[in-house]
Design an enzyme around this catalytic site. Structure first.
Site, PDB file in Angstrom:
ATOM      1  N   CYS A 164      20.410  35.016  53.489  1.00  0.00           N
ATOM      2  CA  CYS A 164      18.987  34.951  53.151  1.00  0.00           C
ATOM      3  C   CYS A 164      18.652  35.459  51.751  1.00  0.00           C
ATOM      4  O   CYS A 164      17.483  35.479  51.370  1.00  0.00           O
ATOM      5  CB  CYS A 164      18.189  35.682  54.215  1.00  0.00           C
ATOM      6  SG  CYS A 164      18.503  34.976  55.845  1.00  0.00           S
ATOM      7  N   HIS A 289      10.331  41.025  51.878  1.00  0.00           N
ATOM      8  CA  HIS A 289      11.204  40.191  52.702  1.00  0.00           C
ATOM      9  C   HIS A 289      10.519  39.995  54.056  1.00  0.00           C
ATOM     10  O   HIS A 289      10.455  38.885  54.551  1.00  0.00           O
ATOM     11  CB  HIS A 289      12.575  40.851  52.828  1.00  0.00           C
ATOM     12  CG  HIS A 289      13.603  39.976  53.457  1.00  0.00           C
ATOM     13  ND1 HIS A 289      13.843  38.692  53.037  1.00  0.00           N
ATOM     14  CD2 HIS A 289      14.449  40.175  54.509  1.00  0.00           C
ATOM     15  CE1 HIS A 289      14.795  38.153  53.783  1.00  0.00           C
ATOM     16  NE2 HIS A 289      15.182  39.031  54.684  1.00  0.00           N
ATOM     17  N   HIS A 323      10.668  32.138  58.258  1.00  0.00           N
ATOM     18  CA  HIS A 323      11.762  32.616  57.420  1.00  0.00           C
ATOM     19  C   HIS A 323      12.628  31.408  57.078  1.00  0.00           C
ATOM     20  O   HIS A 323      13.293  30.843  57.950  1.00  0.00           O
ATOM     21  CB  HIS A 323      12.572  33.671  58.180  1.00  0.00           C
ATOM     22  CG  HIS A 323      13.595  34.369  57.345  1.00  0.00           C
ATOM     23  ND1 HIS A 323      13.863  34.024  56.036  1.00  0.00           N
ATOM     24  CD2 HIS A 323      14.424  35.417  57.632  1.00  0.00           C
ATOM     25  CE1 HIS A 323      14.807  34.813  55.557  1.00  0.00           C
ATOM     26  NE2 HIS A 323      15.168  35.664  56.499  1.00  0.00           N
TER      27      HIS A 323
END
Lengths: 393, 256
Positions: A164, A289, A323
């Site tokens: 990620c 995040h 996400h």
């Protein structure tokens, strides 16, 4: 600490996600607090969760010239190239500098594994069906191969696949190539698409929320997975917002759990601020995040509360997009740049009761205020961290 | 800058026939015959539990990386690292795709977190306590050349020694039949930004916009690298071009 670096110009950038195609669609969705998340209608095997899906990819194959690269991930990349005229800007940069002086740096975590999954669903006598027996579809570099064929760049070309943080790290790599003078422009891409591996994989880790994700909410229950493509063109000079700094680090703690004190994230932050020549007090906005897992948000909330003044505003935009994993770095860079351009602090969608670990920096509602500088946080499996610092032109 | 000059301070190597650089160098010089095949890398730096369970690419990459660090006498905890691989972990891809086709809800959580391309970088940084930047890269059959170039860029941009490791494990069918299968291998360098007493040889790297001669990378990724490692084994000057992209090459000059 690293030396300060010169600001790098971001002369073109765009994104496509569940919020729509192009910068204006993203800014408008942020302003209207319109989420792109919907109930999962992607997997054949039911899985109760929300997803950030881009409509229409199933019916939009690549043109015949690029048929060998056809898969969901490259289709999304192809659509993204046309948003905000990015392909024209990239081709103009190639004409300006020469193909050999333009680097192509791509970040992805899924790549086109969706095509590999499909081949296994359709095995024919134990072998891949002919239309999927193309080795360029079954490699982590499939996106890079496709974009290199489309763009015709002949400078350095590389895929970064660090889960990620992948498409945040492409900014750091591009800045180094420009600083050393081995390239005069860099085309950056980050693309990840929905597939069984990530939906059922994160589900197996018990990290997927049954409802739309609620970053930093005391009652958060995990992530919502989305898909996106983002692009940016970096040059030493030119009009556009600036990449001011970047910081990369490793947690050295665990494959899928962040360091409990956020040690790696703090090191990445210190590194990014040093390269930008800034302190936390100089940062107007932080795009966190903020995945909405118990652990990530707890660690990141503490970092934010410890290190930033209340005047720094911060939020997670994952309630809008989900996400987007390997694309999250560049998608959220685009959202951060839109926040700067429009003096808009996006709030934290879906969140009503912040975790007690959160400081006063966390914005739940949207705020309108002058923004000159911003950070974007990206943390990945393997304890892989990258923080980017941006500024207005 | 057209050229990057970096300095090799340590070399790591693992194939079934030569499980460290000394053995590989002797074979490349024609002084030794291939050893009886080893089954898997020792990867002694990993805790015993992890060593038993870790996927093959993790063992390969960690073994070669540890050898290169030991030779360089650098502290692995301080080195930024770049791990390059053509395929990542095809055995895990195969197992995951088979489960997803059969019963997706049975997907193993451990297998999933080990499936990320940066699994070797993750295990490496945990085992060595490394908080520096770690990267995991691929450029298909140009993975070694493009990854080495990126490691050199990092070394020179921040004036720091950098660990570079390249590896690929075996490919099970039916995936292997499509992407090509080759024996497992790993190699690694510690690259310094300046010549020093630790320097074993220097590399002058130049990215060129002409393709390299086609090598059969699908079936033997090591074949294209043999001239580089043979030159290092013989401690002699050499020049070669490796694939770096679709229509580009990495020109490498080895300077003893």
């Amino acid at each position: 600490m690293p030396d300060r670096i010169a600001p790098t110009a971001i002369t073109a950038y765009t994104a496509i996600s569940a919020l729509g195609s192009g910068r204006a669609a993203h800014a408008e969705a942020l302003r209207a607090r319109r989420s792109g998340l919907r109930a999962n209608d992607f997997t054949a095997t039911p899985l109760a969760c929300a997803i950030g899906r881009v409509d229409g990819l199933e019916d939009a194959p690549l043109p015949a010239d690029f048929a060998r690269y056809d898969c969901r991930n490259n289709r999304l990349a192809w659509q993204g190239l046309f948003a905000d005229g990015f392909l024209d800007a990239a081709r103009a940069a190639i004409a300006r500098h020469g193909a050999q002086r333009v680097a192509l740096v791509v970040g992805t975590s899924t790549a086109s594994i969706g095509a590999t999954e499909q081949a296994y669903r359709e095995l024919d006598g134990g072998a891949f069906p002919a239309y999927l027996a193309e080795p360029r579809l079954h490699t982590p570099h499939s996106l890079g191969l496709f974009l290199e064929a489309v763009l015709g760049t002949r400078g350095p070309c590389l895929t970064i696949a660090t889960a990620c943080s992948s498409s945040a790290k492409v900014f750091a790599q591009a800045e180094r190539l420009l600083r050393l003078g081995v390239a005069d422009a860099a085309i950056l891409a980050g693309v990840d698409t929905l597939c069984g591996s990530v939906l059922f994989g994160f589900n197996a880790l018990e990290l997927v929320a049954p409802e739309a994700c609620r970053p930093f909410d005391a009652a958060r229950r995990g992530i919502s997975i989305g898909e996106a493509a983002g692009f940016a063109l970096l040059e030493r000079d030119g009009a556009g917002p600036r990449l001011l700094g970047h910081g990369e680090s490793s947690d050295a703690h665990h494959m899928s759990t962040p360091h409990p004190e956020g040690l790696g994230a703090r090191l990445a932050l210190a590194d990014a601020l040093a390269r930008a020549g800034m302190t936390p007090a100089g940062i107007d906005y932080v795009n966190l995040h903020g995945t909405a897992t118990r652990k990530n948000d707890e660690v990141e909330a503490a970092l934010l509360a410890d290190l930033f003044p209340a005047s720094t505003r911060a939020s997670s935009t994952k309630g809008w997009t989900g996400h987007t994993l390997g694309a999250a770095g560049i998608l959220e860079a685009v959202l951060t740049l839109q926040a700067l351009e429009h003096d808009l602090v996006p709030g934290t969608l879906n969140t009503t009761t912040p975790d007690p670990a959160c400081g006063p920096q966390l914005a739940l509602a949207n705020e309108s205020r002058p923004l000159r500088t911003a950070l974007s946080h990206s943390f990945g499996f393997g304890g892989n961290n990258c923080i980017l610092a941006f500024g207005r032109d | 800058m057209d050229e990057l000059l970096v300095h090799i301070e340590g070399i790591g190597w693992w194939t079934a026939q030569a499980t460290d650089w000394a053995a590989a160098a002797a074979q490349l010089r024609g002084e030794a015959a291939p050893a009886a095949p080893a089954t898997k890398p020792a990867a002694a730096l990993l805790p015993p539990n992890e060593r038993r369970r870790a996927p093959e690419p993790v063992l390969l990459a960690c073994e070669a990386a540890a050898q290169a660090c030991a030779m360089s006498e650098r502290d692995a905890a301080t080195l930024p690292c770049v791990f390059a691989s053509i395929h990542g972990d095809l055995a895990i891809t195969d197992a995951m795709c088979a489960t997803l086709a059969d019963d997706p809800l049975q997907l193993s959580p451990t297998r999933f977190h080990n499936s990320v391309h940066n699994a070797p970088a993750g295990y490496w940084t945990v085992a060595t306590g490394c908080h520096a930047a770690s990267s995991a890269t691929s450029a298909w059959h140009a993975s070694f050349g493009a990854g080495l170039f990126e490691a050199a860029v990092q070394a020179l941009a921040d004036a720091t020694p950098v660990l570079f490791a390249a590896y690929d494990g075996r490919a099970p069918d039916p995936l292997g039949a499509v992407v090509g299968t080759a024996p497992a291998y790993a190699n690694a360098f510690v690259l310094g930004p300046a010549r020093s007493a630790r320097t074993l040889a220097s590399l002058r790297l130049r990215h060129e916009a002409q393709p390299a001669p086609a090598a059969d990378a699908a079936h033997d990724p090591l074949a294209a690298l043999r001239p580089l490692f043979a030159a290092l084994a013989q401690a002699g000057p050499s020049y070669m071009r490796l694939p770096a992209g679709r229509a580009s090459a990495l020109a490498i000059e080895v300077l003893p």
